[in-house]
Design an enzyme around this catalytic site. Structure first.
Site, PDB file in Angstrom:
ATOM      1  N   ASP A 143       0.815  -1.208   0.000  1.00  0.00           N
ATOM      2  CA  ASP A 143       0.000   0.000   0.000  1.00  0.00           C
ATOM      3  C   ASP A 143       0.852   1.262   0.000  1.00  0.00           C
ATOM      4  OD1 ASP A 143      -2.981   1.121   0.771  1.00  0.00           O
ATOM      5  OD2 ASP A 143      -1.413   2.250   1.801  1.00  0.00           O
ATOM      6  N   PHE A 171      -5.412   2.364   0.243  1.00  0.00           N
ATOM      7  CA  PHE A 171      -5.655   1.708  -1.036  1.00  0.00           C
ATOM      8  C   PHE A 171      -5.837   0.201  -0.885  1.00  0.00           C
ATOM      9  CE2 PHE A 171      -3.321   5.528  -2.913  1.00  0.00           C
ATOM     10  CZ  PHE A 171      -4.513   6.216  -3.094  1.00  0.00           C
ATOM     11  N   ASP A 172      -5.252  -0.394   0.161  1.00  0.00           N
ATOM     12  CA  ASP A 172      -5.585  -1.785   0.469  1.00  0.00           C
ATOM     13  C   ASP A 172      -7.073  -1.908   0.782  1.00  0.00           C
ATOM     14  OD1 ASP A 172      -3.360  -3.426   0.128  1.00  0.00           O
ATOM     15  OD2 ASP A 172      -2.509  -2.890   2.068  1.00  0.00           O
ATOM     16  N   VAL A 173      -7.563  -1.012   1.622  1.00  0.00           N
ATOM     17  CA  VAL A 173      -8.982  -1.034   1.985  1.00  0.00           C
ATOM     18  C   VAL A 173      -9.851  -0.770   0.763  1.00  0.00           C
ATOM     19  CG1 VAL A 173     -10.774   0.099   3.357  1.00  0.00           C
ATOM     20  CG2 VAL A 173      -8.544  -0.405   4.384  1.00  0.00           C
ATOM     21  N   GLY A 176      -9.906  -3.718  -1.493  1.00  0.00           N
ATOM     22  CA  GLY A 176     -10.757  -4.746  -0.903  1.00  0.00           C
ATOM     23  C   GLY A 176     -12.230  -4.480  -1.163  1.00  0.00           C
TER      24      GLY A 176
END
Length: 389
Positions: A143, A171-173, A176
């Site tokens: 991320d 950006f991971d979230v 997802g």
């Protein structure tokens, strides 16, 4: 299996071959909505099990954040027997999600083509850092790297501080959530077609999409946005403004709200001033307007102003720490914290943000210990356990 879910995705089986954040966040959302999620872990476990501090009862709170409502089984893909069980799980699943490096599952017969050949209804989701092109597939998808390379860090901070990362792995979230949307869309398409498909999400594309007005400023307007601290490039006032005891965020999104703000702070003449009456004028003359607002707001505390400005219909709010944010959500009745599990296994968790009128979110299982459900799951996947009962 006991404790069968009852939510809107009840009956769906998800084979979760992901780890860390983007994938596990997506599968937790699916699990909260009723899907049965089997978390497949390497013998060392999900990396986040070791990401500490902070901890609760010796367990990483990072891991706890995104792994409720799942069952854990250790399958060592270096072991031929475990590879057979992994393929069996993929063959039974409605959804498979993975965030290995592109091509990383090919040699185990767990890539999309291999899985779909035996399970044509599979919705197979892959999350990568930079996609599957020859150039992108070799780049590691962390991320922070994507925050840097997407341009987000160039927008975060002030001109004086230099670039900053976001306070979360944003950006991971985001990836997802995009994966979850893609999976749900593919499941809906399967209702008509009878077949699944490959859903692909990468962090960089999620980043560029999620930066919305900032990326649009460049691609549609030819403007490269720059760091502005807490200010907004298109709205003013839309930032923290000092009061007698600290700062208050004030977000005046249109001319009518600005007029109401001016009336509340006892300066109605500002709304009629030719340099401040319209949004474009306020943007152009913000350096002149800001000290005039501070002059009035500095006479009272931020919470005194908060009450009056909110009552007038102008959005504003104090700057809280995380404790204050959870506390405020509790104060206004949102019940942000739920207890998952019971007894010594109970774990406080942040409530799923979606509310359903007919099929509520079900908090049935705390985040699992490593291989906690391994024995029953391996038995279920073996020849002697082919029944779904």
């Amino acid at each position: 299996m006991a404790d069968r879910p009852t939510g809107p995705l009840s009956g769906l089986l998800v084979a979760d071959f992901s780890r860390v954040l983007a994938g596990p966040y997506a599968t937790m959302l699916l699990a909260d909505l009723g899907a049965e999620v089997i978390k497949v872990e390497a013998p060392a476990g999900d990396d986040t099990r070791a990401w500490a501090p902070p901890v609760r009862d010796g367990i990483s709170t990072y891991y706890l954040a995104v792994n409720r409502n799942k069952r854990s089984v250790v399958l060592d893909l270096k072991d031929d027997v475990d590879v057979v069980l992994a393929r069996e799980l993929a063959g039974r699943a409605d959804v498979m999600i993975e965030n290995f490096r592109p091509g990383g599952l090919d040699r185990f017969g767990l890539d999309f083509d291999a899985v779909a050949s035996g399970n044509p209804r599979i919705v197979y989701a892959s999350i990568s850092g930079f996609g599957t092109t020859d150039q992108g597939r070799v780049l590691p998808g962390y991320d922070l790297i994507v925050q840097a390379m997407s341009g987000l860090m160039s927008l975060t901070g002030s001109p004086e501080t230099g670039p900053f990362r976001s306070g979360i792995s944003v950006f991971d979230v985001m990836a997802g959530m995009h994966a979850t949307i893609g999976i749900l869309a593919a499941l809906n398409a399967r209702q008509t077609s009878g077949v699944g498909q490959h859903v692909e999400v990468n962090l960089l594309s999620s980043a560029l999409s999620g930066m919305v007005n900032q990326t649009s400023a460049y691609v549609a307007g030819g403007v490269v946005p720059q760091r502005m601290g807490n200010s907004h490039p298109s709205l003013y006032p839309y930032e923290p403004i000092p009061c007698a005891d600290g700062e208050l965020i004030i977000t005046s999104g249109n001319d009518a709200q600005f007029r109401k703000l001016c009336e509340v702070i006892g300066a109605p003449e500002l709304a009629d001033h030719p340099r401040f009456s319209r949004m474009k004028d306020r943007n152009a003359h913000r350096d002149e307007l800001r000290p005039l607002l501070i002059e009035r707001l500095s006479k009272r505390t931020r919470m005194e102003w908060f009450a009056d400005i909110i009552a007038a219909g102008v959005p504003c709010g104090p700057i809280n720490d995380v404790s204050g944010g959870v506390g405020f959500a509790t104060e206004i009745g949102l019940e942000p914290v739920v207890d998952v599990g019971d007894g010594e296994a109970m774990v406080p968790s942040i409530r799923n943000p979606i509310t359903f009128s007919e099929t509520p979110v079900d908090y049935r299982l705390p985040p699992p210990g490593l291989d906690e459900h391994g024995e029953e799951l391996r038995r279920w996947l073996s020849d002697e356990g082919n029944s779904d009962e």
